[in-house]
Design a protein around this motif. Structure first.
Motif, PDB file in Angstrom:
ATOM      1  N   VAL A   1       0.834  -1.210   0.000  1.00  0.00           N
ATOM      2  CA  VAL A   1       0.000   0.000   0.000  1.00  0.00           C
ATOM      3  C   VAL A   1       0.864   1.254   0.000  1.00  0.00           C
ATOM      4  O   VAL A   1       0.684   2.164  -0.815  1.00  0.00           O
ATOM      5  N   VAL A   2       1.821   1.310   0.923  1.00  0.00           N
ATOM      6  CA  VAL A   2       2.622   2.523   1.097  1.00  0.00           C
ATOM      7  C   VAL A   2       3.705   2.633   0.015  1.00  0.00           C
ATOM      8  O   VAL A   2       3.841   3.663  -0.649  1.00  0.00           O
TER       9      VAL A   2
ATOM     10  N   GLY B   1       2.225   3.124  -3.376  1.00  0.00           N
ATOM     11  CA  GLY B   1       1.570   4.427  -3.425  1.00  0.00           C
ATOM     12  C   GLY B   1       2.525   5.489  -3.902  1.00  0.00           C
ATOM     13  O   GLY B   1       2.141   6.435  -4.607  1.00  0.00           O
TER      14      GLY B   1
ATOM     15  N   THR C   1      -4.356  -4.512  -2.393  1.00  0.00           N
ATOM     16  CA  THR C   1      -3.538  -3.448  -1.809  1.00  0.00           C
ATOM     17  C   THR C   1      -2.882  -2.593  -2.893  1.00  0.00           C
ATOM     18  O   THR C   1      -2.719  -1.381  -2.716  1.00  0.00           O
TER      19      THR C   1
ATOM     20  N   MET D   1      -5.343  -0.173  -3.887  1.00  0.00           N
ATOM     21  CA  MET D   1      -5.422   0.855  -2.845  1.00  0.00           C
ATOM     22  C   MET D   1      -4.243   1.822  -2.962  1.00  0.00           C
ATOM     23  O   MET D   1      -4.388   3.032  -2.775  1.00  0.00           O
ATOM     24  N   ALA D   2      -3.075   1.281  -3.275  1.00  0.00           N
ATOM     25  CA  ALA D   2      -1.889   2.120  -3.465  1.00  0.00           C
ATOM     26  C   ALA D   2      -2.096   3.094  -4.621  1.00  0.00           C
ATOM     27  O   ALA D   2      -1.686   4.262  -4.553  1.00  0.00           O
TER      28      ALA D   2
ATOM     29  N   LEU E   1      -4.364   5.788  -3.306  1.00  0.00           N
ATOM     30  CA  LEU E   1      -3.664   6.616  -2.319  1.00  0.00           C
ATOM     31  C   LEU E   1      -2.667   7.552  -2.994  1.00  0.00           C
ATOM     32  O   LEU E   1      -2.633   8.760  -2.712  1.00  0.00           O
ATOM     33  N   GLY E   2      -1.843   7.002  -3.878  1.00  0.00           N
ATOM     34  CA  GLY E   2      -0.833   7.809  -4.544  1.00  0.00           C
ATOM     35  C   GLY E   2      -1.446   8.911  -5.395  1.00  0.00           C
ATOM     36  O   GLY E   2      -1.006  10.064  -5.342  1.00  0.00           O
TER      37      GLY E   2
ATOM     38  N   TRP F   1      -4.374  10.274  -5.072  1.00  0.00           N
ATOM     39  CA  TRP F   1      -5.042  11.263  -4.210  1.00  0.00           C
ATOM     40  C   TRP F   1      -4.036  12.217  -3.580  1.00  0.00           C
ATOM     41  O   TRP F   1      -4.208  13.441  -3.608  1.00  0.00           O
ATOM     42  N   LEU F   2      -2.953  11.673  -3.021  1.00  0.00           N
ATOM     43  CA  LEU F   2      -1.943  12.528  -2.397  1.00  0.00           C
ATOM     44  C   LEU F   2      -1.264  13.422  -3.433  1.00  0.00           C
ATOM     45  O   LEU F   2      -0.953  14.590  -3.162  1.00  0.00           O
TER      46      LEU F   2
ATOM     47  N   LEU G   1       6.565   8.270   0.438  1.00  0.00           N
ATOM     48  CA  LEU G   1       5.824   7.018   0.607  1.00  0.00           C
ATOM     49  C   LEU G   1       6.744   5.805   0.427  1.00  0.00           C
ATOM     50  O   LEU G   1       6.628   4.816   1.163  1.00  0.00           O
TER      51      LEU G   1
END
Length: 404
Positions: free
Chosen positions: A216-217, A220, A339, A342-343, A346-347, A349-350, A371
């Motif tokens: 995920v992180v 991302g 995941t 999801m990454a 997340l990426g 969006w940020l 990240l």
């Protein structure tokens, strides 16, 4: 090559063909978004929901199928998943309204994670322990080939003829995949250890959650940059938009290269250490990408390398999850693809937050670097906990022996 080895190779390539179909449909929608928006009577922003619908199908379908189908023979399950995938894409090819395309895209995403997760377990079971990561990399290599060949060709078909046509072609490739799996993949009976309860039991293991968190992180970070690759290249590097497909092809070639190298990295330095090294390099490259992107040739080279490094990590992470999940391999491997989606969210969006704040197109890559560093931190923590557990086991055995 012996007949058995040849059959194994064809079996893994049959699974990779499914990966090619999935990779093509996952990315071609982004390239055809204006055509799909016009064809379904919505604006570009609303058409973006078609991408989200597919990702939502992946996130929901992967764990659900892995758990509920735990006792099913894996060969039949993989054929069923790809058959469902084919039907969903034929439905997209005949859909022409926002609700029908949304529903069909969601359904098309459901088999994605489960196919890759269960397919990875099957591919690894067909080869020796040392070749597990290479087998998984071959399966996932279908994604890289899709980005080099499938997505550009499908985009061209959609632009010149109809946006429906690429989805119909993907559906036909899925049908061929079903036939290839049926011919080449040996019968895969459940080992007897799989069950809904045993699959869920893998989620009690801290190392499983740490491996998922790395995905995920860490990934991302890559998606924070790649989601905005087109405006970054046009604004910072001054590249004409007509050359963007070549940049994306360079990224796809990097993906294929990374998949090929992944098995060698696993054998040379080990799975977890390979993840730490590759993610560290991703963080370093993203930290300087905003500066490098101002020089055109250097930007293209960086895009290629940033295709290589994350693609080394994906099979390593898949192998890591199968190692630490024990009896719950199918669920853990399938969750890896949830995941990664999801990454992606997340990426992106940020990255959008720093762009909205007016920090410029060099900023998303800096967010990505942060990240990636967090992903390295999680991987290092996982390694430290694993090392402590190995040290504690002999000590516990010595105490038991002394008491006896």
């Amino acid at each position: 090559m012996s007949p058995a080895a040849r059959r194994t190779t064809f079996a893994i390539l049959a699974l990779a063909l499914g990966g090619f179909a999935i990779g093509t449909t996952e990315f071609v929608t982004m390239g055809l978004l204006p055509q799909i928006a016009e064809g379904t009577g919505v604006d570009i922003a609303t058409a973006g929901h078609y991408v989200s619908a597919y990702a939502l199908g992946v996130v929901i379908g992967a764990p659900l199928i892995a758990v509920m189908a735990a006792k099913m023979p894996r060969k039949g399950l993989l054929m069923g998943l790809m058959g469902f995938f084919a039907v969903a894409h034929i439905a997209i090819a005949f859909a022409d309204t926002y609700p029908t395309v949304m529903a069909a895209r969601f359904l098309a995403g459901i088999p994605h994670g489960a196919f890759f997760g269960i397919g990875s377990v099957v591919a690894a079971s067909l080869v020796s322990h040392q070749r597990r990561t290479a087998a998984v990399a071959t399966l996932l290599g279908g994604l890289g080939v899709a980005n080099v060949i499938g997505v550009p060709l499908a985009t061209l078909l959609g632009q010149r003829y109809s946006w429906h046509l690429p989805y119909l072609v993907v559906g036909l490739v899925a049908v061929v995949t079903v036939a290839a799996i049926g011919v080449f993949l040996p019968h895969q009976s459940p080992s007897g250890e799989e069950s809904m309860r045993s699959e869920m039991r893998s989620l009690r293991r801290l190392q499983v959650w740490l491996a998922l968190l790395i995905g995920v992180v860490g990934f991302g970070g890559m998606f924070a940059m790649y989601s905005y690759i087109t405006p970054t290249m046009t604004e910072l590097a001054g590249l004409d938009e007509s050359y963007i497909p070549w940049v994306l092809a360079a990224y796809g070639i990097g993906m294929v290269t990374g998949m090929v190298l992944s098995g060698r990295v696993a054998n040379r330095v080990g799975v977890l250490k390979g993840i730490i090294i590759a993610l560290s390099l991703v963080g370093a490259l993203l930290a300087v990408f905003g500066w490098a992107a101002q020089v055109l040739w250097l930007a293209v080279v960086m895009v290629f390398v940033l295709g290589v490094l994350p693609s080394i990590v994906v099979p390593l992470l898949q192998t890591r999850l199968m190692d630490v999940a024990h009896e719950g391999q199918s669920l853990a491997a399938a969750l890896n693809h949830s995941t990664l989606n999801m990454a992606n969210a997340l990426g992106a969006w940020l990255g959008s937050l720093v762009l909205a704040a007016g920090w410029g197109y060099g900023a998303p890559s800096l967010v990505g670097a942060g990240l990636a560093v967090l992903g390295v931190g999680v991987a290092v923590l996982s390694a430290a906990l694993e090392r402590r557990a190995h040290v504690a086991r002999p000590a516990a055995r010595q105490v038991e022996t002394a008491n006896v």
